[in-house]
Motif scaffolding. Structure first.
Motif, PDB file in Angstrom:
ATOM      1  N   LEU A  21       0.879  -1.034   0.073  1.00 21.67           N
ATOM      2  CA  LEU A  21       0.061  -0.058   0.090  1.00 21.67           C
ATOM      3  C   LEU A  21       0.956   1.247  -0.003  1.00 21.67           C
ATOM      4  O   LEU A  21       0.592   2.193  -0.497  1.00 21.67           O
ATOM      5  CB  LEU A  21      -0.932   0.052   1.240  1.00 21.67           C
ATOM      6  CG  LEU A  21      -2.167  -1.034   1.203  1.00 21.67           C
ATOM      7  CD1 LEU A  21      -2.903  -0.905   2.279  1.00 21.67           C
ATOM      8  CD2 LEU A  21      -3.150  -0.868  -0.251  1.00 21.67           C
ATOM      9  N   ALA A  22       1.849   1.209   0.645  1.00 20.40           N
ATOM     10  CA  ALA A  22       2.991   2.350   0.804  1.00 20.40           C
ATOM     11  C   ALA A  22       3.421   2.536  -0.607  1.00 20.40           C
ATOM     12  O   ALA A  22       3.427   3.823  -0.839  1.00 20.40           O
ATOM     13  CB  ALA A  22       3.876   2.211   1.669  1.00 20.40           C
ATOM     14  N   ASN A  23       3.873   1.623  -1.194  1.00 17.16           N
ATOM     15  CA  ASN A  23       4.516   1.760  -2.549  1.00 17.16           C
ATOM     16  C   ASN A  23       3.537   2.140  -3.803  1.00 17.16           C
ATOM     17  O   ASN A  23       4.026   2.798  -4.679  1.00 17.16           O
ATOM     18  CB  ASN A  23       5.319   0.375  -2.978  1.00 17.16           C
ATOM     19  CG  ASN A  23       6.503   0.135  -2.151  1.00 17.16           C
ATOM     20  OD1 ASN A  23       7.066   1.129  -1.776  1.00 17.16           O
ATOM     21  ND2 ASN A  23       6.712  -1.007  -1.891  1.00 17.16           N
ATOM     22  N   GLU A  24       2.342   1.811  -3.395  1.00 11.89           N
ATOM     23  CA  GLU A  24       1.063   2.009  -4.519  1.00 11.89           C
ATOM     24  C   GLU A  24       0.592   3.517  -4.240  1.00 11.89           C
ATOM     25  O   GLU A  24      -0.218   4.297  -5.110  1.00 11.89           O
ATOM     26  CB  GLU A  24       0.258   1.185  -4.424  1.00 11.89           C
ATOM     27  CG  GLU A  24       0.723  -0.229  -5.182  1.00 11.89           C
ATOM     28  CD  GLU A  24      -0.363  -1.133  -4.974  1.00 11.89           C
ATOM     29  OE1 GLU A  24      -1.753  -0.917  -4.630  1.00 11.89           O
ATOM     30  OE2 GLU A  24      -0.086  -2.305  -5.230  1.00 11.89           O
ATOM     31  N   ALA A  25       0.809   3.949  -2.808  1.00 11.00           N
ATOM     32  CA  ALA A  25       0.060   5.348  -2.419  1.00 11.00           C
ATOM     33  C   ALA A  25       0.743   6.483  -3.357  1.00 11.00           C
ATOM     34  O   ALA A  25       2.047   6.563  -3.479  1.00 11.00           O
ATOM     35  CB  ALA A  25       0.275   5.675  -1.254  1.00 11.00           C
ATOM     36  N   SER A  26      -0.204   7.274  -3.835  1.00 12.23           N
ATOM     37  CA  SER A  26       0.404   8.755  -4.646  1.00 12.23           C
ATOM     38  C   SER A  26       0.440   9.676  -3.655  1.00 12.23           C
ATOM     39  O   SER A  26       1.033  10.719  -3.974  1.00 12.23           O
ATOM     40  CB  SER A  26      -0.490   8.910  -5.694  1.00 12.23           C
ATOM     41  OG  SER A  26      -1.826   9.124  -5.448  1.00 12.23           O
ATOM     42  N   ILE A  27      -0.044   9.635  -2.509  1.00 13.66           N
ATOM     43  CA  ILE A  27      -0.156  11.060  -1.544  1.00 13.66           C
ATOM     44  C   ILE A  27       0.908  10.739  -0.622  1.00 13.66           C
ATOM     45  O   ILE A  27       0.823   9.726   0.223  1.00 13.66           O
ATOM     46  CB  ILE A  27      -1.571  11.072  -1.021  1.00 13.66           C
ATOM     47  CG1 ILE A  27      -2.670  11.199  -2.256  1.00 13.66           C
ATOM     48  CG2 ILE A  27      -1.752  12.267   0.063  1.00 13.66           C
ATOM     49  CD1 ILE A  27      -4.014  11.051  -1.775  1.00 13.66           C
ATOM     50  N   ASN A  28       1.712  11.471  -0.242  1.00 14.98           N
ATOM     51  CA  ASN A  28       2.881  11.500   0.643  1.00 14.98           C
ATOM     52  C   ASN A  28       2.362  11.212   2.072  1.00 14.98           C
ATOM     53  O   ASN A  28       2.994  10.304   2.809  1.00 14.98           O
ATOM     54  CB  ASN A  28       3.615  12.801   0.772  1.00 14.98           C
ATOM     55  CG  ASN A  28       4.666  12.654  -0.482  1.00 14.98           C
ATOM     56  OD1 ASN A  28       4.934  11.868  -1.344  1.00 14.98           O
ATOM     57  ND2 ASN A  28       5.044  14.118  -0.565  1.00 14.98           N
TER      58      ASN A  28
END
Length: 163
Positions: A21-28
């Motif tokens: 999920l962290a790697n796919e997230a586009s929001i910092n």
């Protein structure tokens, strides 16, 4: 299957899930939340590893029910491609993490109740307690992040002066 090995596998799945999920997230902010959660899963993994190395009395407990439970647990961390579209804020990410962790706690508690072997039951309860403590931490962070939404900040209270 050894209960402690199942717990280690559980934490590995959780860590992989939150890293994904962290790697796919586009929001910092959302990426940061999931990175923190993945790191916390690693800490739980280390805790369970220490239990396996002898810190826990019940570390050699064996359970037959865990073989069937593995699939049910894997569904908790099943990849959901549409999920990240819904997680637009760090608060939503924490809410999702709370849902996942609540499911993990319920899962462990239910396993403990169904387990017939007393040693395995004791270890499952110990694992559930660790998971609940982790859930409580995530919930506390969520409440802190959400506090501005709940705070009473009306203009009439901001200009209080003595007369």
């Amino acid at each position: 299957m050894k209960v402690i090995d199942f717990a280690l596998e559980m934490e590995e799945m959780g860590k992989d899930y939150f890293w994904r999920l962290a790697n796919e997230a586009s929001i910092n902010g959302v990426r940061t939340v999931f990175t923190m959660l993945a790191e916390a899963q690693q800490e739980l993994y280390d805790t369970f590893l220490a239990m396996k190395r002898g810190a826990s009395v019940h570390c050699n407990a064996d359970s037959r029910a865990l073989e069937r439970a593995r699939e049910a647990f894997a569904r908790i961390f099943a990849p959901d491609g549409a999920l990240l579209d819904l997680l637009k804020t760090d608060l939503a990410a924490y809410e999702h993490a709370m849902q996942v962790e609540a499911a993990v706690v319920r899962f462990c508690e239910e396993l403990a109740e169904r387990e017939r072997d007393e040693e395995a039951r004791a270890l499952l309860r110990e694992i559930a307690a660790e998971e609940r403590q982790y859930y409580d931490t995530v919930e506390s962070i969520h409440d802190f992040v959400a506090a501005p939404r709940w705070q009473l900040c009306w203009g009439e209270f901001s200009n209080l002066q003595e007369m």
